[in-house]
Scaffold this motif. Structure first.
Motif, PDB file in Angstrom:
ATOM      1  N   HIS A 120       0.808  -1.221   0.000  1.00  0.00           N
ATOM      2  CA  HIS A 120       0.000   0.000   0.000  1.00  0.00           C
ATOM      3  C   HIS A 120       0.844   1.276   0.000  1.00  0.00           C
ATOM      4  O   HIS A 120       0.300   2.359  -0.245  1.00  0.00           O
ATOM      5  N   TYR A 121       2.119   1.157   0.278  1.00  0.00           N
ATOM      6  CA  TYR A 121       2.968   2.344   0.420  1.00  0.00           C
ATOM      7  C   TYR A 121       2.937   3.272  -0.790  1.00  0.00           C
ATOM      8  O   TYR A 121       2.668   4.477  -0.646  1.00  0.00           O
ATOM      9  N   PRO A 122       3.190   2.785  -2.026  1.00  0.00           N
ATOM     10  CA  PRO A 122       3.234   3.743  -3.146  1.00  0.00           C
ATOM     11  C   PRO A 122       1.919   4.457  -3.402  1.00  0.00           C
ATOM     12  O   PRO A 122       1.908   5.573  -3.921  1.00  0.00           O
ATOM     13  N   PHE A 123       0.810   3.835  -3.009  1.00  0.00           N
ATOM     14  CA  PHE A 123      -0.498   4.463  -3.226  1.00  0.00           C
ATOM     15  C   PHE A 123      -0.761   5.582  -2.221  1.00  0.00           C
ATOM     16  O   PHE A 123      -1.650   6.401  -2.419  1.00  0.00           O
ATOM     17  N   ASN A 124      -0.017   5.592  -1.126  1.00  0.00           N
ATOM     18  CA  ASN A 124      -0.232   6.572  -0.062  1.00  0.00           C
ATOM     19  C   ASN A 124       0.711   7.758  -0.141  1.00  0.00           C
ATOM     20  O   ASN A 124       0.703   8.602   0.760  1.00  0.00           O
ATOM     21  N   GLN A 125       1.506   7.847  -1.183  1.00  0.00           N
ATOM     22  CA  GLN A 125       2.402   8.992  -1.346  1.00  0.00           C
ATOM     23  C   GLN A 125       1.625  10.152  -1.955  1.00  0.00           C
ATOM     24  O   GLN A 125       1.127  10.063  -3.077  1.00  0.00           O
ATOM     25  N   ALA A 126       1.517  11.230  -1.205  1.00  0.00           N
ATOM     26  CA  ALA A 126       0.769  12.396  -1.685  1.00  0.00           C
ATOM     27  C   ALA A 126       1.428  12.986  -2.917  1.00  0.00           C
ATOM     28  O   ALA A 126       2.653  12.981  -3.049  1.00  0.00           O
ATOM     29  N   ALA A 127       0.604  13.506  -3.815  1.00  0.00           N
ATOM     30  CA  ALA A 127       1.113  14.040  -5.077  1.00  0.00           C
ATOM     31  C   ALA A 127       1.216  15.557  -5.088  1.00  0.00           C
ATOM     32  O   ALA A 127       1.907  16.122  -5.937  1.00  0.00           O
ATOM     33  N   VAL A 128       0.541  16.237  -4.168  1.00  0.00           N
ATOM     34  CA  VAL A 128       0.510  17.698  -4.163  1.00  0.00           C
ATOM     35  C   VAL A 128       1.418  18.213  -3.058  1.00  0.00           C
ATOM     36  O   VAL A 128       1.261  17.857  -1.891  1.00  0.00           O
ATOM     37  N   LYS A 129       2.353  19.059  -3.432  1.00  0.00           N
ATOM     38  CA  LYS A 129       3.271  19.649  -2.457  1.00  0.00           C
ATOM     39  C   LYS A 129       2.775  21.030  -2.043  1.00  0.00           C
ATOM     40  O   LYS A 129       2.044  21.690  -2.780  1.00  0.00           O
ATOM     41  N   LEU A 130       3.194  21.455  -0.864  1.00  0.00           N
ATOM     42  CA  LEU A 130       2.868  22.806  -0.418  1.00  0.00           C
ATOM     43  C   LEU A 130       3.526  23.834  -1.326  1.00  0.00           C
ATOM     44  O   LEU A 130       4.651  23.608  -1.814  1.00  0.00           O
ATOM     45  N   PRO A 131       2.886  24.964  -1.563  1.00  0.00           N
ATOM     46  CA  PRO A 131       3.551  26.048  -2.292  1.00  0.00           C
ATOM     47  C   PRO A 131       4.816  26.466  -1.551  1.00  0.00           C
ATOM     48  O   PRO A 131       4.862  26.452  -0.322  1.00  0.00           O
ATOM     49  N   THR A 132       5.844  26.812  -2.307  1.00  0.00           N
ATOM     50  CA  THR A 132       7.112  27.199  -1.686  1.00  0.00           C
ATOM     51  C   THR A 132       7.260  28.704  -1.645  1.00  0.00           C
ATOM     52  O   THR A 132       6.629  29.436  -2.409  1.00  0.00           O
ATOM     53  N   ALA A 133       8.105  29.140  -0.721  1.00  0.00           N
ATOM     54  CA  ALA A 133       8.345  30.575  -0.543  1.00  0.00           C
ATOM     55  C   ALA A 133       9.697  30.974  -1.101  1.00  0.00           C
ATOM     56  O   ALA A 133      10.269  31.978  -0.726  1.00  0.00           O
ATOM     57  N   GLY A 134      10.227  30.172  -2.018  1.00  0.00           N
ATOM     58  CA  GLY A 134      11.538  30.453  -2.586  1.00  0.00           C
ATOM     59  C   GLY A 134      12.589  29.526  -2.025  1.00  0.00           C
ATOM     60  O   GLY A 134      12.572  29.180  -0.850  1.00  0.00           O
ATOM     61  N   GLY A 135      13.508  29.093  -2.882  1.00  0.00           N
ATOM     62  CA  GLY A 135      14.570  28.205  -2.439  1.00  0.00           C
ATOM     63  C   GLY A 135      14.078  26.827  -2.070  1.00  0.00           C
ATOM     64  O   GLY A 135      14.765  26.084  -1.363  1.00  0.00           O
ATOM     65  N   CYS A 154      -5.610  11.721   0.600  1.00  0.00           N
ATOM     66  CA  CYS A 154      -6.693  12.635   0.209  1.00  0.00           C
ATOM     67  C   CYS A 154      -6.658  13.903   1.050  1.00  0.00           C
ATOM     68  O   CYS A 154      -6.896  15.005   0.533  1.00  0.00           O
ATOM     69  N   TRP A 155      -6.341  13.782   2.344  1.00  0.00           N
ATOM     70  CA  TRP A 155      -6.242  14.955   3.205  1.00  0.00           C
ATOM     71  C   TRP A 155      -5.005  15.778   2.869  1.00  0.00           C
ATOM     72  O   TRP A 155      -5.055  17.011   2.835  1.00  0.00           O
ATOM     73  N   ILE A 156      -3.888  15.105   2.622  1.00  0.00           N
ATOM     74  CA  ILE A 156      -2.645  15.836   2.334  1.00  0.00           C
ATOM     75  C   ILE A 156      -2.787  16.617   1.039  1.00  0.00           C
ATOM     76  O   ILE A 156      -2.471  17.814   0.973  1.00  0.00           O
ATOM     77  N   ASN A 157      -3.254  15.958  -0.017  1.00  0.00           N
ATOM     78  CA  ASN A 157      -3.389  16.626  -1.313  1.00  0.00           C
ATOM     79  C   ASN A 157      -4.315  17.827  -1.239  1.00  0.00           C
ATOM     80  O   ASN A 157      -4.022  18.905  -1.760  1.00  0.00           O
TER      81      ASN A 157
END
Length: 608
Positions: free
Chosen positions: A49-64, A126-129
């Motif tokens: 189940h591990y690969p299915f639980n990797q979130a695809a959406v990252k937080l917006p970055t503030a530079g760097g 689903c919550w992370i994304n």
């Protein structure tokens, strides 16, 4: 009820579910870790189940590449605790319960904690994304409680090396699954001699999280004290401040007294916003009583300029508050925000106009709508902030497109606030609705730097009533700080687009009704360019197949915001020699790659 390892339940007397084996291919689910042995051995990374639980959406970055820091103001942390966790949300590829619990007030939230009573609670993707799309940080939970928790704590804290090793394992999980840190809850009594290793655990977890994921958070729950006593302090004081000093904040237990936020702020000093005063929405001993009087505690928190930690807001869902979940959720969350952010609602007339998310009507393009409705006089206006941030505009022209449907002479427009990147100057732009240009200019030109009429207005079919407004601006070098909705009723002589939907009745003469479906911001030449199908790498594992007797057909299988997708029980027509699986890639702006250009893979089918 009996609970299985994956968090699901079976009724007493029913046939028990087979033991959960995470190594066996099955419908992908999210699940917690129950033992320190699982954590130490990195067992989760060997799970099917591990690969299915990797979130695809990252937080917006503030530079760097660094995630944005939390704002220096009172914040709202939401701790989601519902029925032991891992209910409908455990199904990574979606479930069948259309009425499953959901949150749509992300604009109110700074930090989201996924909570359960398992040792290591890993937030479902689903919550992370969803949270990351809205700039909200997501934390898992590491908890030790009751007699079993004491045994685990003895092992965790047996040596400093042991404490630091487990801290590193937690960091590995957060980074690999794509969430942003941990809530640490040590609700056990400890020997005073174990406290130095507990401090080392908290400190090392904070350090490894920050170095591996800049902008991440570790928050301590007000539980065990520096003396080893399990004694909830209900405030920040010398009994728990050493843990606060080693991490990014403290979640204060919810049975505090009226003066405790002020006392905590005094102890925290310039870190007062890192103090999250707990409020149990169920009302179990919480200040103010929780439930529909949650705002009583929020008033005190706001007055003393500390932050709020709202525990179990799903109370409205679990207790089936009337008249329905959507209405109750809107009520409790909007009340929360109007208390914490007084500038949110600004009314330029004499009456109050509520703003709420709605899922009762068909949306413009999936999800929900923002509905504005109520009594609004002829000269009154209502404004509500929709977005706040810092978006630096380049040299290209910027296009704003938004969808609206309304009744009668109700008008919904957008106001944009800008600051200059090079000088101390602010500008405001009013994106007007279609209509009489002269009347619009007379009404708004004195209050805005510029008033922009739409360059294109598209009225969709009469049944839906949606009107698409498109406007363009040139603001090179300016920073977009805020987008607000402006609600008013047009004056006689001004043409309006009236929705044909019969549910939008005219109502009284001062009745206002408008719905905002979406907002899109684009620049010239900007479009989603997908790589051709031969540049995608598509793989497969655990494949078994045979044909059956059904007819040939094209079939939609599902959608996922992860890099892996599981297919099972797919009926294959008899005589089929191969199957072609097409992966249609979609961009964040909603555009999708054409099917004929999409990546795919061919699977040979064995005859049954």
């Amino acid at each position: 009820m009996e609970t299985t390892v994956d968090g699901s339940s079976t009724a007493a007397g029913a046939d028990p579910l087979p033991p959960f084996d995470p190594s066996v291919p099955a419908v992908p689910i999210s699940y917690p870790l129950q033992t320190l042995e699982e954590l130490e051995s990195r067992a989760y990374f060997k799970s099917f189940h591990y690969p299915f639980n990797q979130a695809a959406v990252k937080l917006p970055t503030a530079g760097g590449g660094r995630c944005a820091e939390l704002p220096q103001r009172p914040r709202i942390l939401v701790c989601h605790d519902m029925a032991g966790g891992y209910t409908d949300d455990r199904f990574v590829q979606g479930g069948k319960n259309a009425d499953a619990y959901a949150i749509w007030h992300w604009y109110l939230i700074d930090v989201f904690v996924y909570f359960s009573h398992s040792l290591v609670t890993l937030p479902p993707p689903c919550w992370i994304n969803t949270a990351h799309r809205h700039g909200v940080k997501v934390l898992g939970t590491f908890i030790m409680e009751w007699d079993e928790g004491k045994k685990r704590a003895d092992k965790l804290l047996s040596t400093k090396d042991s404490a630091q090793m487990y801290a590193e394992r937690l960091t590995e999980l957060a980074v690999a699954l794509g969430f942003d840190g941990w809530l640490i809850n040590m609700e056990v009594t400890l020997d005073p001699g174990q406290i130095p290793n507990l401090k080392a655990f908290v400190s090392h977890l904070s350090q490894t999280m920050h170095s591996s994921l800049p902008g991440s958070l570790v928050i301590w729950y007000d539980s065990v004290t520096v003396d080893g006593d399990l004694s909830w302090q209900d405030q920040l004081n010398d009994k728990n401040k050493p843990f606060f000093d080693s991490c990014d904040g403290i979640f204060v237990n919810y049975t505090w007294k009226e003066d405790f936020p002020k006392l905590s702020a005094d102890v925290a000093g310039d870190r007062k916003f890192d103090v999250y005063m707990g409020i149990d929405v169920f009302g179990r001993g919480t200040y103010g009583g929780g439930q529909w009087t949650t705002d009583v505690a929020l008033d005190v928190i706001k007055k003393n300029e500390v932050s709020a930690a709202i525990f179990a807001p799903g109370w409205v869902y679990e207790t089936k508050q009337p008249p329905d979940f959507q209405t109750a959720q809107n009520r409790v969350m909007v009340t929360t925000y109007t208390v914490m952010e007084s500038k949110f609602l600004t009314l330029l007339g004499t009456t109050f106009l509520p703003k709420a998310f709605s899922f009762k009507e068909a949306s413009y393009n999936g999800g929900g709508n923002i509905t504005f409705t109520g009594a609004l006089g002829d000269s009154a206006e209502f404004t509500a902030r929709l977005f706040q941030g810092e978006l630096l505009l380049g040299k290209s022209q910027v296009h704003f497109t938004y969808s609206v449907k309304s009744s009668g002479n109700s008008q919904l427009c957008l106001a944009l606030e800008f600051s200059s990147a090079t000088e101390d100057k602010k500008n405001s732009v009013f994106l007007a609705a279609s209509g009489n240009t002269l009347l619009t200019m007379n009404q708004f030109s004195s209050r805005f730097t510029s008033v922009i009429m739409p360059r294109r207005v598209t009225k969709l079919d009469e049944k839906t009533g949606w009107v698409i407004q498109e406007s363009s601006i040139d603001m090179a070098g300016q920073i977009l700080k805020e987008i607000r909705a402006i609600c008013y009723r047009s004056k006689p002589g001004k043409s309006v687009a009236v929705a044909a939907d019969t549910t939008l009745s005219d109502g009284p003469s001062d009745y206002y009704y408008a719905v905002l479906g979406d907002i899109k911001i684009t620049t010239d030449g900007e479009n989603s360019k997908f790589p051709p199908s031969n540049l995608w790498l598509v793989g497969r594992e655990f494949v078994t197949s045979s044909s059956s007797g059904n007819q040939s057909r094209n079939e939609y299988i599902g959608v996922a915001l992860v890099k892996s997708f599981y297919i099972s029980d797919l009926e294959v027509p008899e005589g089929t020699s191969s199957l072609k699986f097409i992966i249609q890639v979609c961009g964040l702006d909603g555009t999708c790659q054409k099917l004929e250009d999409s990546p795919f893979f061919q699977l040979q089918v064995e005859s049954s």
